[in-house]
Write an enzyme that holds these catalytic residues in place. Structure first.
Site, mmCIF file in Angstrom:
data_model
loop_
_atom_site.group_PDB
_atom_site.id
_atom_site.type_symbol
_atom_site.label_atom_id
_atom_site.label_comp_id
_atom_site.label_asym_id
_atom_site.label_seq_id
_atom_site.Cartn_x
_atom_site.Cartn_y
_atom_site.Cartn_z
ATOM 1 N N ARG A 47 -0.774 -8.507 13.723
ATOM 2 C CA ARG A 47 -1.533 -7.454 12.775
ATOM 3 C C ARG A 47 -2.275 -8.047 11.814
ATOM 4 N NH1 ARG A 47 4.044 -5.259 10.923
ATOM 5 N NH2 ARG A 47 2.885 -3.611 9.955
ATOM 6 N N ARG A 71 -9.366 1.700 9.253
ATOM 7 C CA ARG A 71 -8.911 0.188 9.582
ATOM 8 C C ARG A 71 -9.984 -0.513 10.631
ATOM 9 N NH1 ARG A 71 -2.871 0.902 9.100
ATOM 10 N NH2 ARG A 71 -1.925 -0.983 9.617
ATOM 11 N N LYS A 124 0.619 -1.224 -0.123
ATOM 12 C CA LYS A 124 0.021 -0.095 0.102
ATOM 13 C C LYS A 124 0.791 1.270 0.161
ATOM 14 C CE LYS A 124 -2.336 -0.781 3.899
ATOM 15 N NZ LYS A 124 -1.874 -2.075 4.262
ATOM 16 N N ARG A 170 11.346 -6.667 5.689
ATOM 17 C CA ARG A 170 11.231 -5.424 5.451
ATOM 18 C C ARG A 170 12.570 -4.515 6.134
ATOM 19 N NH1 ARG A 170 5.582 -2.585 5.289
ATOM 20 N NH2 ARG A 170 5.449 -2.927 7.672
ATOM 21 N N ARG A 182 11.465 -2.369 11.721
ATOM 22 C CA ARG A 182 10.440 -1.743 12.569
ATOM 23 C C ARG A 182 10.188 -2.921 13.856
ATOM 24 N NH1 ARG A 182 5.708 0.130 8.637
ATOM 25 N NH2 ARG A 182 4.619 -0.731 10.231
HETATM 26 P P1 AMP Z 1 1.378 0.669 9.334
HETATM 27 O O1 AMP Z 1 2.644 1.256 9.050
HETATM 28 O O2 AMP Z 1 0.198 1.004 8.411
HETATM 29 O O3 AMP Z 1 1.503 -0.800 9.297
HETATM 30 O O4 AMP Z 1 0.758 1.058 10.894
HETATM 31 C C1 AMP Z 1 1.740 0.814 12.036
HETATM 32 C C2 AMP Z 1 0.932 0.311 13.070
HETATM 33 O O5 AMP Z 1 0.276 1.843 13.415
HETATM 34 C C3 AMP Z 1 -0.400 -0.225 13.067
HETATM 35 O O6 AMP Z 1 0.192 -1.705 13.298
HETATM 36 C C4 AMP Z 1 -1.115 0.092 14.138
HETATM 37 O O7 AMP Z 1 -0.471 -0.098 15.492
HETATM 38 C C5 AMP Z 1 -1.031 1.790 13.912
HETATM 39 N N1 AMP Z 1 -1.841 2.289 12.815
HETATM 40 C C6 AMP Z 1 -1.871 2.686 11.647
HETATM 41 N N2 AMP Z 1 -2.881 3.044 11.033
HETATM 42 C C7 AMP Z 1 -4.052 2.929 12.138
HETATM 43 C C8 AMP Z 1 -5.418 3.187 12.141
HETATM 44 N N3 AMP Z 1 -5.791 3.620 11.200
HETATM 45 N N4 AMP Z 1 -6.073 2.817 13.252
HETATM 46 C C9 AMP Z 1 -5.453 2.152 14.380
HETATM 47 N N5 AMP Z 1 -4.133 2.022 14.393
HETATM 48 C C10 AMP Z 1 -3.369 2.118 13.266
#
Ligand code: AMP
Length: 212
Positions: free
Chosen positions: A166, A89, A14, A123, A155
């Site tokens: 996740r 989400r 994404k 990653r 990360r």
């Molecule tokens: P990502 O980089 O999109 O995988 O986001 C990393 C982390 O940020 C996720 O595993 C969540 O803990 C938090 N996060 C990102 N976007 C959201 C969202 N829309 N709602 C809740 N938590 C989020």
């Protein structure tokens, strides 16, 4: 005016695709994960609250996330349209979004869990320029960024335990949003297991054909 949501599990690409699309269509790229990571690196009160959830592979509570995204929408670059990467989400987030904007496209980037795990465990990211590497785009010198030779890092939430949580959360909380949006006839799907450029062409075609 395009207001695009990219849906798909972690590792679907994404972020990579949103960056490419935002350039091609002059749209703002809004990534909630990046917004949280920015708060964390600046050690804001908001970042401190979010960090405990993120490191544990959990979702940040809706109230915090919705407040943050509304602040982001107020910035001038959003006026020309945007691509959402990592938001909404949950159903509560999708409903909150409907109160403030009209979404024009929901595009699912599809990949299976096995490929997602393979991509996420490999990653690595450059702390300086943010470039992301992995099985599909390996760095030239192991552990060093091609752009600036800075060390690459993993990360905390890309460790195997957090990844499984996740992905589980994605299937439980986020995937059902496809059903939520379906009656509006603005949902599309592309294959995220293809090479980056091929997936990008499929996404580009959808946006071009629907903005005529
Ligand atoms: P990502 O980089 O999109 O995988 O986001 C990393 C982390 O940020 C996720 O595993 C969540 O803990 C938090 N996060 C990102 N976007 C959201 C969202 N829309 N709602 C809740 N938590 C989020």
């Amino acid at each position: 005016m395009m207001h695009v949501i990219l849906l798909g599990p972690q590792g679907a690409g994404k972020g990579t695709q949103a960056k490419m699309l935002s350039k091609a269509f002059a749209l703002a790229h809004i990534c909630t994960g990046d917004l949280f990571r920015e708060h964390i690196s600046k050690q804001t009160a908001f970042g401190k609250k979010a960090k405990q959830f993120i490191d544990a592979g959990k979702l940040v509570p809706d109230s915090l996330t919705i407040t943050m995204i509304k602040e982001r929408f107020a910035k001038p670059d959003c006026k020309k349209g945007f691509i959402l990467d990592g938001f909404p989400r949950t159903l509560a987030q999708a409903e909150a979004l409907d109160e403030v904007v009209d979404i024009t496209h929901i595009i699912e980037i599809k990949i299976g869990d096995a490929l997602a795990i393979k991509r996420l465990t490999s990653r690595r990211q450059c702390k300086v320029c943010g470039k992301i590497y992995g099985i599909d785009i390996p760095e030239k010198v192991k552990g060093k960024c091609d752009n600036d030779n800075s060390p690459l890092y993993q990360r905390d939430d890309d460790k195997e335990g957090a990844i499984k949580k996740r992905l589980h959360l994605y299937h439980e909380e986020t995937e059902p949003l496809l059903e939520y949006y379906k009656p509006r006839n603005i949902t599309f799907s592309v294959d995220g297991s293809l090479p980056v450029e091929k997936t990008f062409q499929a996404l580009k075609k959808i946006l071009e054909e629907t903005s005529l």
